[in-house]
Design an enzyme around this catalytic site. Sequence first.
Site, PDB file in Angstrom:
ATOM      1  N   ASP A  11     -15.670 -30.461  25.229  1.00  0.00           N
ATOM      2  CA  ASP A  11     -16.425 -29.362  24.641  1.00  0.00           C
ATOM      3  C   ASP A  11     -16.758 -28.395  25.775  1.00  0.00           C
ATOM      4  O   ASP A  11     -16.737 -28.772  26.953  1.00  0.00           O
ATOM      5  CB  ASP A  11     -17.702 -29.923  24.005  1.00  0.00           C
ATOM      6  CG  ASP A  11     -18.687 -28.844  23.612  1.00  0.00           C
ATOM      7  OD1 ASP A  11     -18.289 -27.926  22.879  1.00  0.00           O
ATOM      8  OD2 ASP A  11     -19.853 -28.919  24.058  1.00  0.00           O
ATOM      9  N   ASP A  13     -19.469 -25.354  25.701  1.00  0.00           N
ATOM     10  CA  ASP A  13     -20.862 -24.956  25.877  1.00  0.00           C
ATOM     11  C   ASP A  13     -21.762 -26.161  26.132  1.00  0.00           C
ATOM     12  O   ASP A  13     -21.758 -27.131  25.360  1.00  0.00           O
ATOM     13  CB  ASP A  13     -21.350 -24.196  24.643  1.00  0.00           C
ATOM     14  CG  ASP A  13     -20.565 -22.911  24.434  1.00  0.00           C
ATOM     15  OD1 ASP A  13     -21.025 -21.859  24.885  1.00  0.00           O
ATOM     16  OD2 ASP A  13     -19.464 -22.979  23.843  1.00  0.00           O
TER      17      ASP A  13
END
Length: 213
Positions: A11, A13
Site C-alpha cells: 500500500d 499512503d
Amino acid sequence: MQVAKRLVQLDVDSTFIQQEAIELLAAKAGVLDEVSRVTEKAMRGELDFSESLRARVSLLKGLPESVIAEVQREILLTDGAEELVRTLHSKGHCVALVSGGFSDILRTLVESLGIHHYRANKLGISNGTLTGTVEGEIVDRAAKAEALKTFAAECHVDLKDTVAIGDGANDLDMMAIAGISIAFNAKPIVVESADYAINEPTLNSVFDLIGEI
C-alpha cells in the site's frame, strides 16, 4: 538452495510514504479536517471505501492542476522504503505499489525508483483544474487483490511467494491472498488479520519477516 522469486506489494499512503496524499491535497483546498475524518473512518472499515473516496475527492473540486506537482514535492518516503525496493530489485524480485490514492501523484515516485508495477486512482482534471471526480474504476480492496494476482502473473511469481504490506481495511483482500501478509502501523482490524505486524516507523524489519531473499 535457490530462493524463490518474490513479489512484494505495498500500500502507498501511510505505508510506503509517510502521509495520506489526499490529505495533502485537502490542506491546499482548506478542507483537511473534513477529509481526515472521513479517511480515518474508511481506514477502520467503518465506511465503504469507494463512496468515501468520491466524497473526499468532491471537496477538491476547483483546485488548480498545479497542486499535484506541489504535493509530489511534499511526499516523504517511509524510512527503509527506498532500500527495500532497491534490495529486492537487485536480487531479482518484483515490487508493486497499489494505492487508493492517485496515479497523478505517484507517477514521478515510481519512475524514480524503477517500479514497473503500480495501480492507483486517476483524478478528474479539466481545463487545468480538478473536477472533484475520480476517473474510471476505483482502486478499492478488491482491486488491490486483483492487482496482486495480475502483477504476480506478470512477474512469473506464485501467489504463495507474494508479500502484501498495508495498514488499512482497504488492504485486507490483498493481504488475505498473499503468501505473507504484514500489517504496518495498522488499524486493529488489519493487525488481527495479518501474519505479522510492524509497529515502528521503518520498513527495515520486512526482511526479517519474509526470510531469505
